[in-house]
Design a protein around this motif. Sequence first.
Motif, PDB file in Angstrom:
ATOM      1  N   GLY A 107       0.795  -1.221   0.000  1.00 29.11           N
ATOM      2  CA  GLY A 107       0.000   0.000   0.000  1.00 29.11           C
ATOM      3  C   GLY A 107       0.830   1.275   0.000  1.00 29.11           C
ATOM      4  N   THR A 108       2.051   1.212  -0.521  1.00 29.35           N
ATOM      5  CA  THR A 108       2.910   2.392  -0.527  1.00 29.35           C
ATOM      6  C   THR A 108       2.283   3.543  -1.302  1.00 29.35           C
ATOM      7  N   ARG A 109       1.731   3.240  -2.454  1.00 28.17           N
ATOM      8  CA  ARG A 109       1.114   4.296  -3.263  1.00 28.17           C
ATOM      9  C   ARG A 109      -0.046   4.950  -2.524  1.00 28.17           C
ATOM     10  N   THR A 110      -0.814   4.149  -1.822  1.00 24.21           N
ATOM     11  CA  THR A 110      -1.934   4.699  -1.059  1.00 24.21           C
ATOM     12  C   THR A 110      -1.439   5.595   0.064  1.00 24.21           C
ATOM     13  N   ILE A 111      -0.360   5.161   0.713  1.00 26.37           N
ATOM     14  CA  ILE A 111       0.200   5.966   1.807  1.00 26.37           C
ATOM     15  C   ILE A 111       0.701   7.301   1.273  1.00 26.37           C
ATOM     16  N   VAL A 112       1.405   7.266   0.148  1.00 27.69           N
ATOM     17  CA  VAL A 112       1.925   8.508  -0.434  1.00 27.69           C
ATOM     18  C   VAL A 112       0.774   9.420  -0.856  1.00 27.69           C
ATOM     19  N   PHE A 113      -0.256   8.844  -1.458  1.00 26.18           N
ATOM     20  CA  PHE A 113      -1.410   9.642  -1.863  1.00 26.18           C
ATOM     21  C   PHE A 113      -2.104  10.241  -0.634  1.00 26.18           C
ATOM     22  N   GLY A 114      -2.244   9.445   0.414  1.00 27.12           N
ATOM     23  CA  GLY A 114      -2.849   9.963   1.640  1.00 27.12           C
ATOM     24  C   GLY A 114      -2.015  11.068   2.263  1.00 27.12           C
ATOM     25  N   LEU A 116      -0.232  13.229   0.598  1.00 22.11           N
ATOM     26  CA  LEU A 116      -0.518  14.434  -0.165  1.00 22.11           C
ATOM     27  C   LEU A 116      -1.868  15.031   0.202  1.00 22.11           C
ATOM     28  N   ILE A 117      -2.839  14.165   0.469  1.00 23.74           N
ATOM     29  CA  ILE A 117      -4.178  14.645   0.804  1.00 23.74           C
ATOM     30  C   ILE A 117      -4.153  15.464   2.092  1.00 23.74           C
ATOM     31  N   THR A 118      -3.281  15.106   3.032  1.00 28.00           N
ATOM     32  CA  THR A 118      -3.246  15.825   4.313  1.00 28.00           C
ATOM     33  C   THR A 118      -2.904  17.300   4.130  1.00 28.00           C
ATOM     34  N   ILE A 155       6.104  18.109   6.943  1.00 33.04           N
ATOM     35  CA  ILE A 155       6.337  16.663   6.905  1.00 33.04           C
ATOM     36  C   ILE A 155       5.743  15.999   5.659  1.00 33.04           C
ATOM     37  N   PRO A 156       4.493  16.254   5.278  1.00 34.09           N
ATOM     38  CA  PRO A 156       3.970  15.582   4.073  1.00 34.09           C
ATOM     39  C   PRO A 156       4.783  15.899   2.827  1.00 34.09           C
ATOM     40  N   PHE A 157       5.092  17.171   2.614  1.00 35.47           N
ATOM     41  CA  PHE A 157       5.889  17.561   1.442  1.00 35.47           C
ATOM     42  C   PHE A 157       7.260  16.899   1.474  1.00 35.47           C
ATOM     43  N   SER A 158       7.885  16.874   2.642  1.00 36.78           N
ATOM     44  CA  SER A 158       9.227  16.309   2.761  1.00 36.78           C
ATOM     45  C   SER A 158       9.222  14.809   2.490  1.00 36.78           C
TER      46      SER A 158
END
Length: 280
Positions: A107-114, A116-118, A155-158
């Motif tokens: 689920g790496t892609r989902t984690i990365v997408f989530g 970005l959503i934050t 943190i999300p951007f980084s």
Amino acid sequence: MAAHTPAPAAARARGRRPGSTVAGLLVLGVMLFPLYWMLNTALQPESGLLQVDPVPGSLDLSGFSKAISDQGGNLLTSLVVSLGAVAICLAVSAPAAYGLARFGLRGTRTIVFGTLITQMVPGIVIANALYNSYVDLGLVNSHFGLMLADASLGIPFSIVLMRAFMVSIPGEVVEAAQIDGAGPVRTFVRVVLPMSRNALITSGLFAFLFSWSDFMFALTLNTTDDVKPITLGIYQYIGAHVGDWGAVMAAAVLSAVPAAILLVLAQKYIAAGITGGSVK
């Protein structure tokens, strides 16, 4: 008769260059005009906001003296909080990015997408949610509490930026370090982080800028003057009736100096850090 040969692309580009340069200078002038007017007003502290001359007749630095006297402590507070937020942001996002890039998590892609959503969640929603937790934890009106809140902005951007960069690191390099006896932590610290220098500097710079310009958390999570960043200081500085716009603009100029210096010093690392993960 000799056949006509088309002009090279480079020659055509040179022919268009003057017009492009003029257009670029016009756009740059429009973007920099507010900064010029801010500095111009700061150098004319005795003039009203509507009586400022387009070009200052003399360099009156009394507005800067008053701004340093009134806002010097707030500038120091912003610097301490921003540097602390950068340290927290990198300490959290670098290992997270490495884990997402190298460990093949489900689920790496989902984690990365989530992640970005934050960043799309309005700041006021997060600030209100944090306030109740901060009251229970005793973090209201504290430097550390504001560092934690401001670190969450970067943190999300980084994570997304550093993960894109760490994915491009050759797996053979990591495997060679492990063959030499380095464990996961040592490999991360001694090999991955040095190779990710550009991404780390870019992430740290953006985390600093996010924290330095923060107003929402500073206003919501502080109820006293014990911790007052420069953004909150300028806001309270203005008040309902402003008599000395020169000092206000001088404080704004001083608040822009650290960010401008960092951007100039780190511009080559920013370009490399943002584009580093685009080519694998």
